[in-house]
Motif scaffolding. Structure first.
Motif, PDB file in Angstrom:
ATOM      1  N   PHE A  54       0.868  -1.180   0.139  1.00 51.09           N
ATOM      2  CA  PHE A  54      -0.183  -0.002  -0.271  1.00 51.09           C
ATOM      3  C   PHE A  54       0.790   1.123   0.038  1.00 51.09           C
ATOM      4  CE2 PHE A  54      -2.048   3.353   2.583  1.00 51.09           C
ATOM      5  CZ  PHE A  54      -3.412   3.497   1.873  1.00 51.09           C
ATOM      6  N   GLU A  55       1.877   1.447   0.817  1.00 46.99           N
ATOM      7  CA  GLU A  55       2.910   2.442   1.028  1.00 46.99           C
ATOM      8  C   GLU A  55       3.554   2.734  -0.457  1.00 46.99           C
ATOM      9  OE1 GLU A  55       2.344   4.520   3.026  1.00 46.99           O
ATOM     10  OE2 GLU A  55       2.539   4.053   5.257  1.00 46.99           O
ATOM     11  N   ALA A  56       4.012   1.403  -0.827  1.00 48.63           N
ATOM     12  CA  ALA A  56       4.861   1.655  -2.172  1.00 48.63           C
ATOM     13  C   ALA A  56       4.008   2.152  -3.450  1.00 48.63           C
ATOM     14  CB  ALA A  56       5.398   0.162  -2.600  1.00 48.63           C
ATOM     15  N   ARG A  57       2.774   1.804  -3.197  1.00 50.15           N
ATOM     16  CA  ARG A  57       1.742   2.414  -4.293  1.00 50.15           C
ATOM     17  C   ARG A  57       1.286   3.758  -4.106  1.00 50.15           C
ATOM     18  NH1 ARG A  57       3.593  -1.731  -4.804  1.00 50.15           N
ATOM     19  NH2 ARG A  57       5.190  -0.555  -6.219  1.00 50.15           N
ATOM     20  N   ARG A  58       1.305   4.346  -2.908  1.00 49.27           N
ATOM     21  CA  ARG A  58       1.160   5.620  -2.366  1.00 49.27           C
ATOM     22  C   ARG A  58      -0.358   5.603  -2.120  1.00 49.27           C
ATOM     23  NH1 ARG A  58       5.944   5.015  -3.053  1.00 49.27           N
ATOM     24  NH2 ARG A  58       7.360   6.581  -3.469  1.00 49.27           N
ATOM     25  N   GLY A  59      -0.853   4.444  -1.671  1.00 52.76           N
ATOM     26  CA  GLY A  59      -2.283   4.626  -1.439  1.00 52.76           C
ATOM     27  C   GLY A  59      -3.140   4.304  -2.710  1.00 52.76           C
ATOM     28  N   ARG A  60      -4.092   5.308  -3.248  1.00 54.45           N
ATOM     29  CA  ARG A  60      -4.852   5.300  -4.238  1.00 54.45           C
ATOM     30  C   ARG A  60      -4.295   5.707  -5.622  1.00 54.45           C
ATOM     31  NH1 ARG A  60     -10.716   7.967  -3.459  1.00 54.45           N
ATOM     32  NH2 ARG A  60      -9.201   9.557  -2.553  1.00 54.45           N
ATOM     33  N   LEU A  61      -2.785   6.349  -5.491  1.00 51.85           N
ATOM     34  CA  LEU A  61      -2.136   6.754  -6.560  1.00 51.85           C
ATOM     35  C   LEU A  61      -1.733   6.026  -7.595  1.00 51.85           C
ATOM     36  CD1 LEU A  61      -0.927   9.675  -7.415  1.00 51.85           C
ATOM     37  CD2 LEU A  61       0.964   9.216  -6.393  1.00 51.85           C
ATOM     38  N   HIS A  62      -1.099   5.059  -7.329  1.00 50.40           N
ATOM     39  CA  HIS A  62      -0.577   4.181  -8.694  1.00 50.40           C
ATOM     40  C   HIS A  62      -1.384   2.718  -8.727  1.00 50.40           C
ATOM     41  CE1 HIS A  62       2.763   6.900  -8.974  1.00 50.40           C
ATOM     42  NE2 HIS A  62       3.121   6.789  -7.876  1.00 50.40           N
ATOM     43  N   ALA A  63      -1.624   2.447  -9.754  1.00 51.00           N
ATOM     44  CA  ALA A  63      -2.347   1.258 -10.204  1.00 51.00           C
ATOM     45  C   ALA A  63      -1.175  -0.093 -10.118  1.00 51.00           C
ATOM     46  CB  ALA A  63      -2.965   1.022 -11.491  1.00 51.00           C
ATOM     47  N   PHE A  64      -1.943  -1.056 -10.345  1.00 54.80           N
ATOM     48  CA  PHE A  64      -0.781  -2.419 -10.128  1.00 54.80           C
ATOM     49  C   PHE A  64      -1.662  -3.508 -10.411  1.00 54.80           C
ATOM     50  CE2 PHE A  64      -3.070  -1.390  -6.227  1.00 54.80           C
ATOM     51  CZ  PHE A  64      -3.538  -2.721  -6.023  1.00 54.80           C
ATOM     52  N   ARG A  65      -0.962  -4.825 -10.576  1.00 51.41           N
ATOM     53  CA  ARG A  65      -1.375  -5.824 -11.373  1.00 51.41           C
ATOM     54  C   ARG A  65      -2.211  -6.804 -10.288  1.00 51.41           C
ATOM     55  NH1 ARG A  65       0.645  -9.108 -15.936  1.00 51.41           N
ATOM     56  NH2 ARG A  65       1.841  -7.559 -17.254  1.00 51.41           N
ATOM     57  N   PHE A  66      -3.322  -7.004 -10.574  1.00 51.37           N
ATOM     58  CA  PHE A  66      -4.169  -7.967  -9.551  1.00 51.37           C
ATOM     59  C   PHE A  66      -4.721  -9.141 -10.338  1.00 51.37           C
ATOM     60  CE2 PHE A  66      -8.153  -9.035  -7.303  1.00 51.37           C
ATOM     61  CZ  PHE A  66      -7.625  -9.350  -6.150  1.00 51.37           C
ATOM     62  N   THR A  67      -4.333 -10.288  -9.516  1.00 50.55           N
ATOM     63  CA  THR A  67      -4.855 -11.571 -10.092  1.00 50.55           C
ATOM     64  C   THR A  67      -6.109 -11.821  -9.521  1.00 50.55           C
ATOM     65  OG1 THR A  67      -2.574 -12.330 -10.322  1.00 50.55           O
ATOM     66  CG2 THR A  67      -4.284 -14.149 -10.384  1.00 50.55           C
ATOM     67  N   ASP A  68      -7.251 -11.847 -10.400  1.00 48.64           N
ATOM     68  CA  ASP A  68      -8.518 -11.973  -9.930  1.00 48.64           C
ATOM     69  C   ASP A  68      -8.723 -13.422  -9.679  1.00 48.64           C
ATOM     70  OD1 ASP A  68     -11.398 -12.525  -9.614  1.00 48.64           O
ATOM     71  OD2 ASP A  68     -11.871 -11.134 -11.378  1.00 48.64           O
ATOM     72  N   PRO A  69      -8.981 -13.703  -8.266  1.00 48.83           N
ATOM     73  CA  PRO A  69      -9.058 -15.252  -7.814  1.00 48.83           C
ATOM     74  C   PRO A  69     -10.141 -16.157  -8.460  1.00 48.83           C
ATOM     75  CG  PRO A  69     -10.054 -13.592  -6.165  1.00 48.83           C
ATOM     76  CD  PRO A  69      -9.530 -12.853  -7.305  1.00 48.83           C
ATOM     77  N   PHE A  70     -11.336 -15.425  -9.208  1.00 47.19           N
ATOM     78  CA  PHE A  70     -12.309 -16.257  -9.983  1.00 47.19           C
ATOM     79  C   PHE A  70     -12.076 -16.151 -11.348  1.00 47.19           C
ATOM     80  CE2 PHE A  70     -13.931 -13.201  -6.358  1.00 47.19           C
ATOM     81  CZ  PHE A  70     -13.951 -14.251  -5.283  1.00 47.19           C
ATOM     82  N   ASP A  71     -11.179 -15.128 -11.934  1.00 47.98           N
ATOM     83  CA  ASP A  71     -11.345 -15.110 -13.329  1.00 47.98           C
ATOM     84  C   ASP A  71      -9.823 -14.559 -13.783  1.00 47.98           C
ATOM     85  OD1 ASP A  71     -11.722 -14.757 -16.271  1.00 47.98           O
ATOM     86  OD2 ASP A  71     -13.381 -13.074 -15.806  1.00 47.98           O
ATOM     87  N   HIS A  72      -9.045 -15.382 -13.958  1.00 46.50           N
ATOM     88  CA  HIS A  72      -7.336 -14.943 -14.510  1.00 46.50           C
ATOM     89  C   HIS A  72      -6.873 -15.907 -15.699  1.00 46.50           C
ATOM     90  CE1 HIS A  72      -6.979 -17.727 -10.855  1.00 46.50           C
ATOM     91  NE2 HIS A  72      -6.120 -18.146 -11.742  1.00 46.50           N
ATOM     92  N   SER A  73      -7.556 -16.695 -16.292  1.00 47.00           N
ATOM     93  CA  SER A  73      -7.278 -17.550 -17.496  1.00 47.00           C
ATOM     94  C   SER A  73      -8.345 -17.465 -18.666  1.00 47.00           C
ATOM     95  CB  SER A  73      -7.138 -19.076 -16.818  1.00 47.00           C
ATOM     96  OG  SER A  73      -6.556 -19.970 -17.796  1.00 47.00           O
ATOM     97  N   SER A  74      -7.583 -17.921 -19.695  1.00 46.65           N
ATOM     98  CA  SER A  74      -8.452 -17.986 -21.074  1.00 46.65           C
ATOM     99  C   SER A  74      -9.304 -19.192 -21.072  1.00 46.65           C
ATOM    100  CB  SER A  74      -7.433 -18.006 -22.188  1.00 46.65           C
ATOM    101  OG  SER A  74      -6.497 -19.237 -22.050  1.00 46.65           O
ATOM    102  N   GLY A  75      -9.140 -20.403 -20.445  1.00 49.27           N
ATOM    103  CA  GLY A  75      -9.911 -21.427 -20.775  1.00 49.27           C
ATOM    104  C   GLY A  75     -10.407 -21.832 -19.045  1.00 49.27           C
ATOM    105  N   PRO A  76     -11.088 -23.013 -19.110  1.00 52.71           N
ATOM    106  CA  PRO A  76     -11.976 -23.472 -17.983  1.00 52.71           C
ATOM    107  C   PRO A  76     -10.972 -23.366 -16.559  1.00 52.71           C
ATOM    108  CG  PRO A  76     -12.170 -24.927 -19.737  1.00 52.71           C
ATOM    109  CD  PRO A  76     -11.095 -23.996 -20.192  1.00 52.71           C
TER     110      PRO A  76
END
Length: 209
Positions: free
Chosen positions: A71-93
């Motif tokens: 959180f501190e390295a992103r400066r709170g809401r300032l910088h975006a980052f990669r997030f792996t959606d636990p429910f939807d992160h692949s092209s297949g099943p």
């Protein structure tokens, strides 16, 4: 000094925390009820946007320290980052490794060499196609007309071929992917109890870059 400008940090939210997040897609729809009782509905957003709460993944003091550092390295809401959606992160099943034929991403015309990665949702007649801008490069597999082949990867999820695929050739791809995301608060509120960490909410919001 001038204030820092927002940007994107090409780092991933801690998987050990993020994979226990809760949330999912949202859409924005305007609904007007007419005098007859019928409705008129209008899609305000063309694409959906996802929200999550990562608080369920914070289960220990070590988790909390990892979250606060990120959180501190992103400066709170300032910088975006990669997030792996636990429910939807692949092209297949779910649970299956990506394969080169998972998603159709275009058709060759004999001249074009660049194709945007995407994922289709729903039945063919009403499918919504989602651009994939942050694939995980080491997971990518690509095929042209059923034959797996080499390719290049440009920013924002563009696949590039050294030579244009033939006219009518089907381009397919398989991949895992992340979602550009930011914190949706500028403060982390937590407490320690019984050697563990308690945190009410860690809201995360998908962003369009």
């Amino acid at each position: 000094r001038a204030p820092a400008m927002s940007g994107f940090h090409d780092v991933r939210f801690p998987l050990s925390i993020g994979l226990n997040a809760r949330g999912g897609p949202e859409r924005r729809t305007e609904i007007v009820t007419l005098n007859s009782g019928r409705e008129e509905r209008n899609a305000v957003w063309r694409d959906s946007r996802r929200r999550w709460d990562a608080a369920p993944g914070v289960r220990s003091q070590a988790d909390l320290a990892r979250l606060v550092a990120f959180f501190e390295a992103r400066r709170g809401r300032l910088h975006a980052f990669r997030f792996t959606d636990p429910f939807d992160h692949s092209s297949g099943p779910s649970g299956q490794a990506p394969g080169p034929f998972d998603q159709g991403i275009g058709t060759g015309d004999g001249a074009r060499t660049r194709f945007q990665l995407s994922k289709a949702y729903g039945d063919a007649a009403n499918a919504w196609r989602r651009p994939i801008t942050h694939p995980q490069p080491d997971s990518l597999r690509v095929a042209v007309d059923g034959v797996e082949t080499g390719f290049g990867l440009e920013p924002d999820g563009w696949i590039v071929f050294a030579a244009p695929p033939a006219d009518g050739a089907l381009i397919t791809a398989g991949f895992r992917f992340d979602v550009p995301t930011r914190f949706d608060v500028d403060q982390i509120e937590a407490s320690l109890e019984g050697g563990g960490a308690l945190i009410a909410s860690v809201p995360l919001l998908e962003v369009r870059l």
